[in-house]
Design an enzyme around this catalytic site. Structure first.
Site, PDB file in Angstrom:
ATOM      1  N   ASP A  10      36.760  25.894  33.926  1.00 25.71           N
ATOM      2  CA  ASP A  10      37.858  25.675  34.867  1.00 25.71           C
ATOM      3  C   ASP A  10      37.790  24.254  35.429  1.00 25.71           C
ATOM      4  O   ASP A  10      37.115  23.989  36.423  1.00 25.71           O
ATOM      5  CB  ASP A  10      37.772  26.717  35.991  1.00 25.71           C
ATOM      6  CG  ASP A  10      38.916  26.577  36.973  1.00 25.71           C
ATOM      7  OD1 ASP A  10      39.744  25.654  36.792  1.00 25.71           O
ATOM      8  OD2 ASP A  10      38.992  27.373  37.924  1.00 25.71           O
ATOM      9  N   ASN A  63      43.740  38.991  34.806  1.00 29.19           N
ATOM     10  CA  ASN A  63      42.489  39.109  35.565  1.00 29.19           C
ATOM     11  C   ASN A  63      42.672  39.928  36.835  1.00 29.19           C
ATOM     12  O   ASN A  63      43.543  39.610  37.664  1.00 29.19           O
ATOM     13  CB  ASN A  63      42.014  37.721  35.993  1.00 29.19           C
ATOM     14  CG  ASN A  63      41.489  36.893  34.847  1.00 29.19           C
ATOM     15  OD1 ASN A  63      41.607  37.268  33.690  1.00 29.19           O
ATOM     16  ND2 ASN A  63      40.904  35.753  35.164  1.00 29.19           N
ATOM     17  N   ILE A  64      41.838  40.945  36.976  1.00 29.16           N
ATOM     18  CA  ILE A  64      41.922  41.821  38.151  1.00 29.16           C
ATOM     19  C   ILE A  64      40.519  42.050  38.713  1.00 29.16           C
ATOM     20  O   ILE A  64      39.653  42.591  38.023  1.00 29.16           O
ATOM     21  CB  ILE A  64      42.580  43.172  37.773  1.00 29.16           C
ATOM     22  CG1 ILE A  64      44.027  42.926  37.308  1.00 29.16           C
ATOM     23  CG2 ILE A  64      42.541  44.154  38.952  1.00 29.16           C
ATOM     24  CD1 ILE A  64      44.711  44.125  36.687  1.00 29.16           C
ATOM     25  N   ASP A  65      40.318  41.628  39.932  1.00 29.52           N
ATOM     26  CA  ASP A  65      39.043  41.837  40.611  1.00 29.52           C
ATOM     27  C   ASP A  65      39.268  42.479  41.982  1.00 29.52           C
ATOM     28  O   ASP A  65      38.703  43.535  42.299  1.00 29.52           O
ATOM     29  CB  ASP A  65      38.319  40.484  40.762  1.00 29.52           C
ATOM     30  CG  ASP A  65      36.918  40.635  41.324  1.00 29.52           C
ATOM     31  OD1 ASP A  65      36.460  41.781  41.509  1.00 29.52           O
ATOM     32  OD2 ASP A  65      36.261  39.612  41.599  1.00 29.52           O
ATOM     33  N   SER A  66      40.133  41.875  42.779  1.00 29.78           N
ATOM     34  CA  SER A  66      40.300  42.337  44.168  1.00 29.78           C
ATOM     35  C   SER A  66      40.716  43.807  44.272  1.00 29.78           C
ATOM     36  O   SER A  66      40.247  44.522  45.164  1.00 29.78           O
ATOM     37  CB  SER A  66      41.337  41.472  44.893  1.00 29.78           C
ATOM     38  OG  SER A  66      40.890  40.142  44.940  1.00 29.78           O
ATOM     39  N   SER A 108      45.799  40.788  41.022  1.00 29.73           N
ATOM     40  CA  SER A 108      45.678  42.077  41.713  1.00 29.73           C
ATOM     41  C   SER A 108      46.981  42.392  42.433  1.00 29.73           C
ATOM     42  O   SER A 108      47.686  41.494  42.892  1.00 29.73           O
ATOM     43  CB  SER A 108      44.517  42.038  42.714  1.00 29.73           C
ATOM     44  OG  SER A 108      43.300  42.286  42.040  1.00 29.73           O
ATOM     45  N   HIS A 135      45.396  34.517  36.080  1.00 28.30           N
ATOM     46  CA  HIS A 135      44.372  34.844  37.088  1.00 28.30           C
ATOM     47  C   HIS A 135      45.083  35.423  38.312  1.00 28.30           C
ATOM     48  O   HIS A 135      46.311  35.456  38.374  1.00 28.30           O
ATOM     49  CB  HIS A 135      43.614  33.568  37.482  1.00 28.30           C
ATOM     50  CG  HIS A 135      42.590  33.179  36.479  1.00 28.30           C
ATOM     51  ND1 HIS A 135      41.249  33.257  36.724  1.00 28.30           N
ATOM     52  CD2 HIS A 135      42.717  32.745  35.199  1.00 28.30           C
ATOM     53  CE1 HIS A 135      40.583  32.877  35.643  1.00 28.30           C
ATOM     54  NE2 HIS A 135      41.459  32.554  34.699  1.00 28.30           N
ATOM     55  N   ASP A 149      33.717  33.924  33.941  1.00 29.36           N
ATOM     56  CA  ASP A 149      34.929  33.676  34.734  1.00 29.36           C
ATOM     57  C   ASP A 149      34.719  32.402  35.565  1.00 29.36           C
ATOM     58  O   ASP A 149      33.701  32.263  36.257  1.00 29.36           O
ATOM     59  CB  ASP A 149      35.116  34.900  35.657  1.00 29.36           C
ATOM     60  CG  ASP A 149      36.468  34.934  36.336  1.00 29.36           C
ATOM     61  OD1 ASP A 149      37.410  34.325  35.815  1.00 29.36           O
ATOM     62  OD2 ASP A 149      36.570  35.621  37.381  1.00 29.36           O
TER      63      ASP A 149
HETATM   64  P1  13P Z   1      42.374  38.842  41.957  1.00 24.41           P
HETATM   65  O1  13P Z   1      41.650  38.279  43.145  1.00 24.41           O
HETATM   66  O2  13P Z   1      43.848  38.813  42.158  1.00 24.41           O
HETATM   67  O3  13P Z   1      41.876  40.162  41.560  1.00 24.41           O
HETATM   68  O4  13P Z   1      42.082  37.827  40.720  1.00 24.41           O
HETATM   69  C1  13P Z   1      40.875  37.877  40.015  1.00 24.41           C
HETATM   70  C2  13P Z   1      40.673  36.713  39.115  1.00 24.41           C
HETATM   71  O5  13P Z   1      41.568  35.935  38.827  1.00 24.41           O
HETATM   72  C3  13P Z   1      39.337  36.530  38.538  1.00 24.41           C
HETATM   73  O6  13P Z   1      39.242  35.355  37.807  1.00 24.41           O
HETATM   74  O1  G3H Z   2      38.281  34.560  40.694  1.00 33.89           O
HETATM   75  C1  G3H Z   2      37.267  34.991  41.239  1.00 33.89           C
HETATM   76  C2  G3H Z   2      36.793  36.370  40.989  1.00 33.89           C
HETATM   77  O2  G3H Z   2      37.503  37.295  41.764  1.00 33.89           O
HETATM   78  C3  G3H Z   2      35.309  36.436  41.193  1.00 33.89           C
HETATM   79  O3  G3H Z   2      34.972  36.370  42.539  1.00 33.89           O
HETATM   80  O4  G3H Z   2      33.299  34.513  42.650  1.00 33.89           O
HETATM   81  O5  G3H Z   2      33.425  36.289  44.454  1.00 33.89           O
HETATM   82  O6  G3H Z   2      32.527  36.843  42.168  1.00 33.89           O
HETATM   83  P1  G3H Z   2      33.463  35.979  42.981  1.00 33.89           P
HETATM   84 ZN    ZN Z   3      40.402  33.734  38.545  1.00 26.69          ZN
END
Ligand code: 13P
Ligand code: G3H
Ligand code: ZN
Length: 330
Positions: free
Chosen positions: A115, A275-278, A235, A232, A93
């Site tokens: 990127d 993409n979902i992380d938060s 969330s 991206h 990522d």
């Molecule tokens: P969120 O912060 O909205 O979850 O996005 C995650 C992301 O784009 C990781 O590349």
């Molecule tokens: O887009 C970023 C992702 O949420 C990853 O976050 O760089 O803190 O691991 P990070």
């Molecule tokens: Zn991202």
């Protein structure tokens, strides 16, 4: 050099073709530790969803690159053990250099993102093309990015979105040879995507953010029909997690995400990776805080990481079934 096929992983090619045709999106969930990986795999096996395991450069530093490779290989075996061998991609990522992308490819990643979105256009093309040339020798797929998301991305802070320019996408895709393209249409990273001032209140008093720029998405799709598009910063920041976190001592203010209906809408188009992380971070934090606050005598990590993992799994199942539409597509 370890090739990803030796680990049982797949690249994104076939997955994206099917997703674009089928009107759904593949979940790209970030992971940094074992509990997150267990939750992702068990949720995706149970809902029979293909999945992209996403690793940022920060995650790679946190977890160690060698451990990560074996964890991904373990994930493939774990899915089989759970009874259904879903297709699994290991994806870098926000790769920010050729060297990082090459190192991931050499360590068994099946897909990388380069990127170059913060670079001048020609520099973005040059860097992306260099990564594509190396990656394609090993049948590794590459995601590029055009346009800049507001918020913090790769430690670069942008106050405003620079939306993707539809007139640039054909040139970018043709000259770089990328397999998918991340675009900027109003999403952003993190749990604070909009300020209350940017939102309106609905009849129930709930803050509703401005809609994504579906007009730009449509223009992009017209220029590169059927080409895989990535979102991206997707969330939704479930308010029940924010409330639980704050109830048990947290201090999250005005956290606002992308409404799920809009992501569902996007997933029906050529958007084939979301993409979902938060949201996962919020789910884990809410569960851990609740245990700490309600069972203060607990000190076995399994007693708080276990509930956090359960909550994560629930969240990921909800995403594949109700948001991305990827359930039963594996
Ligand atoms: P969120 O912060 O909205 O979850 O996005 C995650 C992301 O784009 C990781 O590349
Ligand atoms: O887009 C970023 C992702 O949420 C990853 O976050 O760089 O803190 O691991 P990070
Ligand atoms: Zn991202």
């Amino acid at each position: 050099m370890i090739h990803y096929k030796e680990l049982g992983l797949v690249n994104t090619k076939e997955m994206f073709q099917k997703a674009v045709k089928g009107g759904y999106a593949i979940p790209a969930f970030n992971f940094n530790n074992m509990e997150q990986l267990q939750a992702i795999i068990s949720a995706c096996v149970e809902t029979k969803s293909p999945v992209i395991l996403q690793v940022s450069s920060g995650a790679r530093k946190y977890a160690n690159q060698t451990l990560l490779r074996y964890m991904a290989q373990g994930a493939v075996e774990y899915a089989k053990e759970l009874g259904y061998a879903i297709p699994i991609v290991l994806h870098l990522d926000h790769g920010d250099s050729f060297e990082l992308c090459k190192s991931c490819i050499d360590m068994g990643f099946s897909s990388v993102m380069i990127d170059g979105s913060h670079l001048p256009y020609e520099k973005n093309i040059e860097l992306t093309k260099q990564v594509v040339e190396y990656a394609h020798k090993y049948d590794v797929t590459v995601e590029g990015e055009l346009g800049v998301l507001a918020g913090i991305e790769d430690e670069v802070q942008a106050d405003h979105h620079t939306y993707t320019e539809p007139d640039q996408v054909v040139d970018f895709v043709n000259r770089t040879g990328v397999d998918s393209l991340a675009i900027s249409i109003g999403t952003s990273h993190g749990a604070f995507k909009f300020t209350p001032a940017q939102c309106t209140r609905n009849a129930n008093g709930i803050l509703v953010p401005p809609p994504l720029r579906f007009d730009i998405l449509k223009e992009i799709e017209k220029r590169i029909p059927g080409f895989p598009i990535v979102l991206h910063g997707s969330s939704s920041v479930p308010q029940e997690y924010v409330e639980t976190i704050n109830k048990y001592g947290g201090a999250l203010k005005d956290s606002i995400g992308i409404p799920e209906e809009q992501l569902r809408e996007a997933a029906k188009s050529a958007v084939c990776k979301i993409n979902i992380d938060s949201d996962g971070r919020l789910a884990m934090t809410a569960a851990v805080r609740e245990v700490f606050a309600t069972k203060p005598a607990e000190f076995d990590p399994r007693k708080y990481l276990g509930p956090a993992r359960d909550e994560l799994k629930k969240l990921y199942m909800h995403k594949t079934i109700h948001v991305l539409g990827s359930a039963n597509k594996a």
